[in-house]
Design a protein around this motif. Sequence first.
Motif, PDB file in Angstrom:
ATOM      1  N   ARG B   9     -45.971 -30.713  18.952  1.00  0.00           N
ATOM      2  CA  ARG B   9     -45.118 -30.374  17.802  1.00  0.00           C
ATOM      3  C   ARG B   9     -45.928 -29.866  16.616  1.00  0.00           C
ATOM      4  O   ARG B   9     -45.485 -28.980  15.885  1.00  0.00           O
ATOM      5  N   ASN B  10     -47.113 -30.437  16.421  1.00  0.00           N
ATOM      6  CA  ASN B  10     -47.929 -30.005  15.284  1.00  0.00           C
ATOM      7  C   ASN B  10     -48.467 -28.593  15.481  1.00  0.00           C
ATOM      8  O   ASN B  10     -48.487 -27.791  14.555  1.00  0.00           O
ATOM      9  N   THR B  11     -48.887 -28.292  16.703  1.00  0.00           N
ATOM     10  CA  THR B  11     -49.366 -26.944  16.992  1.00  0.00           C
ATOM     11  C   THR B  11     -48.233 -25.937  16.800  1.00  0.00           C
ATOM     12  O   THR B  11     -48.426 -24.851  16.245  1.00  0.00           O
ATOM     13  N   LEU B  12     -47.049 -26.336  17.245  1.00  0.00           N
ATOM     14  CA  LEU B  12     -45.891 -25.450  17.096  1.00  0.00           C
ATOM     15  C   LEU B  12     -45.578 -25.229  15.605  1.00  0.00           C
ATOM     16  O   LEU B  12     -45.280 -24.097  15.187  1.00  0.00           O
ATOM     17  N   ALA B  13     -45.691 -26.295  14.821  1.00  0.00           N
ATOM     18  CA  ALA B  13     -45.449 -26.177  13.377  1.00  0.00           C
ATOM     19  C   ALA B  13     -46.451 -25.207  12.753  1.00  0.00           C
ATOM     20  O   ALA B  13     -46.097 -24.391  11.893  1.00  0.00           O
ATOM     21  N   GLN B  14     -47.704 -25.275  13.232  1.00  0.00           N
ATOM     22  CA  GLN B  14     -48.737 -24.340  12.760  1.00  0.00           C
ATOM     23  C   GLN B  14     -48.355 -22.895  13.112  1.00  0.00           C
ATOM     24  O   GLN B  14     -48.501 -21.988  12.289  1.00  0.00           O
ATOM     25  N   LEU B  15     -47.845 -22.691  14.323  1.00  0.00           N
ATOM     26  CA  LEU B  15     -47.462 -21.347  14.756  1.00  0.00           C
ATOM     27  C   LEU B  15     -46.309 -20.800  13.900  1.00  0.00           C
ATOM     28  O   LEU B  15     -46.288 -19.620  13.554  1.00  0.00           O
ATOM     29  N   VAL B  16     -45.364 -21.680  13.561  1.00  0.00           N
ATOM     30  CA  VAL B  16     -44.262 -21.251  12.689  1.00  0.00           C
ATOM     31  C   VAL B  16     -44.814 -20.880  11.316  1.00  0.00           C
ATOM     32  O   VAL B  16     -44.492 -19.814  10.761  1.00  0.00           O
ATOM     33  N   ALA B  17     -45.680 -21.753  10.783  1.00  0.00           N
ATOM     34  CA  ALA B  17     -46.251 -21.496   9.452  1.00  0.00           C
ATOM     35  C   ALA B  17     -46.991 -20.165   9.426  1.00  0.00           C
ATOM     36  O   ALA B  17     -46.898 -19.396   8.467  1.00  0.00           O
ATOM     37  N   ASP B  18     -47.710 -19.861  10.536  1.00  0.00           N
ATOM     38  CA  ASP B  18     -48.466 -18.607  10.611  1.00  0.00           C
ATOM     39  C   ASP B  18     -47.545 -17.387  10.523  1.00  0.00           C
ATOM     40  O   ASP B  18     -47.968 -16.310  10.110  1.00  0.00           O
ATOM     41  N   ASP B  19     -46.295 -17.548  10.952  1.00  0.00           N
ATOM     42  CA  ASP B  19     -45.353 -16.417  10.964  1.00  0.00           C
ATOM     43  C   ASP B  19     -44.578 -16.266   9.660  1.00  0.00           C
ATOM     44  O   ASP B  19     -43.750 -15.363   9.532  1.00  0.00           O
ATOM     45  N   ILE B  20     -44.798 -17.181   8.719  1.00  0.00           N
ATOM     46  CA  ILE B  20     -44.079 -17.082   7.440  1.00  0.00           C
ATOM     47  C   ILE B  20     -44.913 -16.252   6.470  1.00  0.00           C
ATOM     48  O   ILE B  20     -46.070 -16.578   6.195  1.00  0.00           O
ATOM     49  N   GLU B  21     -44.303 -15.187   5.990  1.00  0.00           N
ATOM     50  CA  GLU B  21     -45.034 -14.260   5.119  1.00  0.00           C
ATOM     51  C   GLU B  21     -45.365 -14.902   3.774  1.00  0.00           C
ATOM     52  O   GLU B  21     -44.590 -15.706   3.246  1.00  0.00           O
ATOM     53  N   ALA B  22     -46.491 -14.493   3.228  1.00  0.00           N
ATOM     54  CA  ALA B  22     -46.906 -15.008   1.913  1.00  0.00           C
ATOM     55  C   ALA B  22     -45.832 -14.698   0.878  1.00  0.00           C
ATOM     56  O   ALA B  22     -45.215 -13.639   0.897  1.00  0.00           O
ATOM     57  N   GLY B  23     -45.611 -15.680   0.004  1.00  0.00           N
ATOM     58  CA  GLY B  23     -44.660 -15.476  -1.089  1.00  0.00           C
ATOM     59  C   GLY B  23     -43.214 -15.728  -0.716  1.00  0.00           C
ATOM     60  O   GLY B  23     -42.322 -15.497  -1.527  1.00  0.00           O
ATOM     61  N   SER B  24     -42.964 -16.227   0.497  1.00  0.00           N
ATOM     62  CA  SER B  24     -41.581 -16.427   0.949  1.00  0.00           C
ATOM     63  C   SER B  24     -40.908 -17.620   0.275  1.00  0.00           C
ATOM     64  O   SER B  24     -41.571 -18.586  -0.110  1.00  0.00           O
ATOM     65  N   PHE B  25     -39.584 -17.542   0.197  1.00  0.00           N
ATOM     66  CA  PHE B  25     -38.740 -18.671  -0.173  1.00  0.00           C
ATOM     67  C   PHE B  25     -38.169 -19.251   1.118  1.00  0.00           C
ATOM     68  O   PHE B  25     -37.548 -18.524   1.902  1.00  0.00           O
ATOM     69  N   VAL B  26     -38.402 -20.539   1.345  1.00  0.00           N
ATOM     70  CA  VAL B  26     -38.187 -21.124   2.674  1.00  0.00           C
ATOM     71  C   VAL B  26     -37.428 -22.450   2.556  1.00  0.00           C
ATOM     72  O   VAL B  26     -37.681 -23.244   1.652  1.00  0.00           O
ATOM     73  N   ASN B  27     -36.517 -22.670   3.490  1.00  0.00           N
ATOM     74  CA  ASN B  27     -35.869 -23.977   3.619  1.00  0.00           C
ATOM     75  C   ASN B  27     -36.262 -24.573   4.967  1.00  0.00           C
ATOM     76  O   ASN B  27     -36.094 -23.911   5.999  1.00  0.00           O
ATOM     77  N   LEU B  28     -36.786 -25.783   4.947  1.00  0.00           N
ATOM     78  CA  LEU B  28     -37.162 -26.475   6.184  1.00  0.00           C
ATOM     79  C   LEU B  28     -36.144 -27.571   6.459  1.00  0.00           C
ATOM     80  O   LEU B  28     -35.934 -28.449   5.629  1.00  0.00           O
ATOM     81  N   GLY B  29     -35.507 -27.516   7.609  1.00  0.00           N
ATOM     82  CA  GLY B  29     -34.512 -28.522   7.965  1.00  0.00           C
ATOM     83  C   GLY B  29     -35.138 -29.878   8.216  1.00  0.00           C
ATOM     84  O   GLY B  29     -36.364 -30.036   8.264  1.00  0.00           O
ATOM     85  N   ILE B  30     -34.282 -30.849   8.403  1.00  0.00           N
ATOM     86  CA  ILE B  30     -34.712 -32.234   8.626  1.00  0.00           C
ATOM     87  C   ILE B  30     -35.267 -32.357  10.046  1.00  0.00           C
ATOM     88  O   ILE B  30     -34.805 -31.690  10.959  1.00  0.00           O
ATOM     89  N   GLY B  31     -36.263 -33.229  10.224  1.00  0.00           N
ATOM     90  CA  GLY B  31     -36.823 -33.471  11.553  1.00  0.00           C
ATOM     91  C   GLY B  31     -38.041 -32.600  11.809  1.00  0.00           C
ATOM     92  O   GLY B  31     -38.866 -32.404  10.915  1.00  0.00           O
TER      93      GLY B  31
END
Lengths: 235, 218
Positions: B9-31
């Motif tokens: 799960r942590n590696t996957l979270a890293q992969l998601v973070a890598d795909d978020i462009e700099a300066g983005s406005f982001v909502n992260l759901g629960i869990g």
Amino acid sequence: MTKIADTAADAVANISDGSTVLMGGFGDAGQPMELIEALLESGAKDLTVVNNNAGQADAGLALLIKERRVNKIICSFPRQSDSWHFDEAYRAGEIELELVPQGNLAERLRAAGAGIGAFFTPTGYGTRLAEGKEVREINGRNYVLEYPIHGDVALIKAFQADEKGNLVYRKTARNFGPVMATAAKQTIAQVEEILPTGTLDPENIVTTSIYTDVMVAIQTQSTELAARERAQGAK
Amino acid sequence: MLRSEKVDRNTLAQLVADDIEAGSFVNLGIGQPTLVSNYLTSEHDVTLHTENGMLGMGRAAEESEVDIDLINAGKVPVTETPGAAFFHQADSFAIMRGGHLDVCVLGAFQVSATGDLANWHTGAEDAIPAVGGAMDLAIGAKRVYVMMNLFTRDGDIKLVPEATYPLTGVGCVSRLYTDHGIFELSDSGTVEVLALFGLSFEELSSKSDIHFVDATSK
């Protein structure tokens, strides 16, 4: 004219049986706990309650539900680890639930306060919460028709008021307060303190006095937390 | 991208973070989506939205910082970052519904090939229903990412031709991040396979009637 009540009991004294009561708060943040407790003491029954949740633990709205004083609840998230009083009433078929997506709940309240007859929203389209509702395709996107939620009374918690009834809030405790204040015939606010008129910066007023009918000063933990924050800022 | 082992799960979270462009406005759901915040660095310069009424949400509060008036959508005490702003519920959901958020990351029970999302109700008739902001989040952001395990405990694939669980939103998921691969979804129903972890394209194809396109070498 905004009236200043001496006690929470005085503030809620005019709430009659069968009222639709909008209650601010998201979890405990912004929940007007002392007003809800006074409503419980007042004996008002057959209420319809609008709140994001359906009560937590053994306090406030949860106790109103436990005492079977709420016939219907309109909310987005009733099921929580400590919503046992709602769970029991619901499973016994002793409370009606209207489940509304949180953003639709907020917008339906906003619409009520803003004189909007109904509105089309994309939220919920194609789901079981839109079953039986009118839908329309607008510019290639599908929308669901939603109607306003009007309250007889709104019970909200703000941080500070001036004597005129202008309100400011604190952090995420703002949540439903400002929209509920606009959506009810009578808005009753509990605030940490009531300051002399002219003290609050007019640029920072969130709920203007036109919406506030009754207010009562009740200090809660919010006052201590704000003092702690000021002390840390002064370091 | 191909990896021989499934990712945690942590590696996957890293992969998601890598795909978020700099300066983005982001909502992260629960869990599971909350884990993504651990991998958002100052270089990301991401502003986090929480639907109970805040932009600029900081990390979870330490015990000495807990403030009952400062919580996230999961009712967990959080902190504020410099430049944070508070607003009421109607404004908060207007930020979402109005398409102002760049990315929303959610969990799911099932996702369909055309991007239908099921994440609020298991369909059990005796369950007390609760939806919260799930339906608003599903349709609100410019890009909706879902994080979940690709298979159920019984081995059934959760990326399905058509969802059998009650829907949260229709055609709303842009990209699906799972322990066994990353998938780009579109209205066409053809699923582009961007990455596979511990699963071959042939094995994936054998588990579903969905039309997959292999884009793992891109």
